[in-house]
Design an enzyme around this catalytic site. Sequence first.
Site, PDB file in Angstrom:
ATOM      1  N   GLN A 109       1.253  -1.395  -0.028  1.00  0.00           N
ATOM      2  CA  GLN A 109       0.402  -0.036  -0.078  1.00  0.00           C
ATOM      3  C   GLN A 109       0.996   1.170  -0.131  1.00  0.00           C
ATOM      4  O   GLN A 109       0.498   1.969  -1.127  1.00  0.00           O
ATOM      5  CB  GLN A 109      -0.911  -0.087   1.199  1.00  0.00           C
ATOM      6  CG  GLN A 109      -2.257   1.309   0.877  1.00  0.00           C
ATOM      7  CD  GLN A 109      -2.857   0.852   2.867  1.00  0.00           C
ATOM      8  OE1 GLN A 109      -2.566   0.958   3.720  1.00  0.00           O
ATOM      9  NE2 GLN A 109      -4.262   1.268   2.260  1.00  0.00           N
ATOM     10  N   TRP A 110       1.852   1.042   1.035  1.00  0.00           N
ATOM     11  CA  TRP A 110       3.029   1.606   0.980  1.00  0.00           C
ATOM     12  C   TRP A 110       3.496   2.545  -0.267  1.00  0.00           C
ATOM     13  O   TRP A 110       3.637   3.868  -0.741  1.00  0.00           O
ATOM     14  CB  TRP A 110       3.915   2.056   1.911  1.00  0.00           C
ATOM     15  CG  TRP A 110       5.056   3.208   2.732  1.00  0.00           C
ATOM     16  CD1 TRP A 110       5.491   4.497   2.048  1.00  0.00           C
ATOM     17  CD2 TRP A 110       4.590   2.772   3.533  1.00  0.00           C
ATOM     18  NE1 TRP A 110       5.997   4.730   3.153  1.00  0.00           N
ATOM     19  CE2 TRP A 110       5.628   4.199   4.405  1.00  0.00           C
ATOM     20  CE3 TRP A 110       5.102   2.318   5.167  1.00  0.00           C
ATOM     21  CZ2 TRP A 110       6.234   4.204   5.169  1.00  0.00           C
ATOM     22  CZ3 TRP A 110       5.591   2.905   6.325  1.00  0.00           C
ATOM     23  CH2 TRP A 110       6.358   4.062   6.550  1.00  0.00           C
ATOM     24  N   ALA A 123      14.412 -10.823  -0.570  1.00  0.00           N
ATOM     25  CA  ALA A 123      14.568 -12.384  -0.038  1.00  0.00           C
ATOM     26  C   ALA A 123      14.843 -13.004  -0.611  1.00  0.00           C
ATOM     27  O   ALA A 123      15.377 -14.437  -0.985  1.00  0.00           O
ATOM     28  CB  ALA A 123      12.709 -12.248  -0.435  1.00  0.00           C
ATOM     29  N   ARG A 221      -1.697   9.218   4.826  1.00  0.00           N
ATOM     30  CA  ARG A 221      -1.843   8.587   5.269  1.00  0.00           C
ATOM     31  C   ARG A 221      -2.024   8.572   6.805  1.00  0.00           C
ATOM     32  O   ARG A 221      -1.854   7.333   7.650  1.00  0.00           O
ATOM     33  CB  ARG A 221      -0.371   7.495   5.297  1.00  0.00           C
ATOM     34  CG  ARG A 221      -0.431   6.837   3.694  1.00  0.00           C
ATOM     35  CD  ARG A 221      -1.360   6.493   3.575  1.00  0.00           C
ATOM     36  NE  ARG A 221      -1.156   5.821   2.099  1.00  0.00           N
ATOM     37  CZ  ARG A 221      -1.750   4.971   1.500  1.00  0.00           C
ATOM     38  NH1 ARG A 221      -3.326   4.477   2.083  1.00  0.00           N
ATOM     39  NH2 ARG A 221      -1.770   4.680   0.055  1.00  0.00           N
TER      40      ARG A 221
END
Length: 302
Positions: A109-110, A123, A221
């Site tokens: 979302q960020w 990862a 936000r």
Amino acid sequence: MTLTPEQTTEIEAARGRTHATLRPTVPALEEKLFTAFPVLDHGFIRVVDYMGDDGAVVQAARVSYGRGTRKALEDEGLIRYLMRHYHSTPFEMCEIKFHVKLPIFVARQWIRHRTANVNEYSARYSVLDKDYYLPAPENLAKQSVVNNQGRGEVLDAKTAARVLGLLQADAEATYGHYEDMLGDEIGLARELARMNLTLNTYTQWYWKTDLHNLFHFLRLRADSHAQYEIRVYAEEMLKLVEAWVPLSCKAFRDYRLGAVTLSARMLEAVKRMLAGETVTAESAGLSKREWAEFSAALGREA
């Protein structure tokens, strides 16, 4: 909050060093530099670097005015003028870099805010920590019946416990499978083994942005309508920004975060109300939703 031993050692070492510099620094932010502030159950946010201060905003604005123009304005008055009239460039002269640990679904979302430089933990090269987000029971709610992207009624204790059990079981199972696939018996590539992890798994990134775009992020936000899990990061970030640029942050709270925008029709309706006229949604030319938002902004019944 979960910090690895390596991160704890790194933070202690960074806070133990000092550097002589000729550039402006902000003592209130220097006190907080490198410190990890907890967010959610295993997340954190910390400032790792910054450039500029309130003075840099003022300096940039006065350069843009050119020689011979008015220079007697107080710094705070000038900053408030810039914020009030949407002069964004002076605020772009300040930059800040955060280190953030956050759940993957919050990160996705960020990342929609495409105005920052981001480098996320990979990862493909490293193994993700066994940290996953479990909401507090009071933050588990049903789907809102009036807002397609929001929450409604909080779940009862029994249902909340069931949901938390499902979330924990799924996270434990998928991380266990992740470890199995990475193990010697299978030896699957890290870039493939990660694919089954749940979205509440924590990731980390460095996020660097300028003050203008940071304020835009915080306006959206840190708002009460934002999703709780990203809002708590924004609220913690706002505390750090207040330590960094207190005058700019004060103007931001006044003209952006605590302000509302009225359409031309809404403004005309306000003028008619002040003149003593009874105004309705129909006479103002506003839709039902617009009228409800307008009334809420004025603290009136819709």
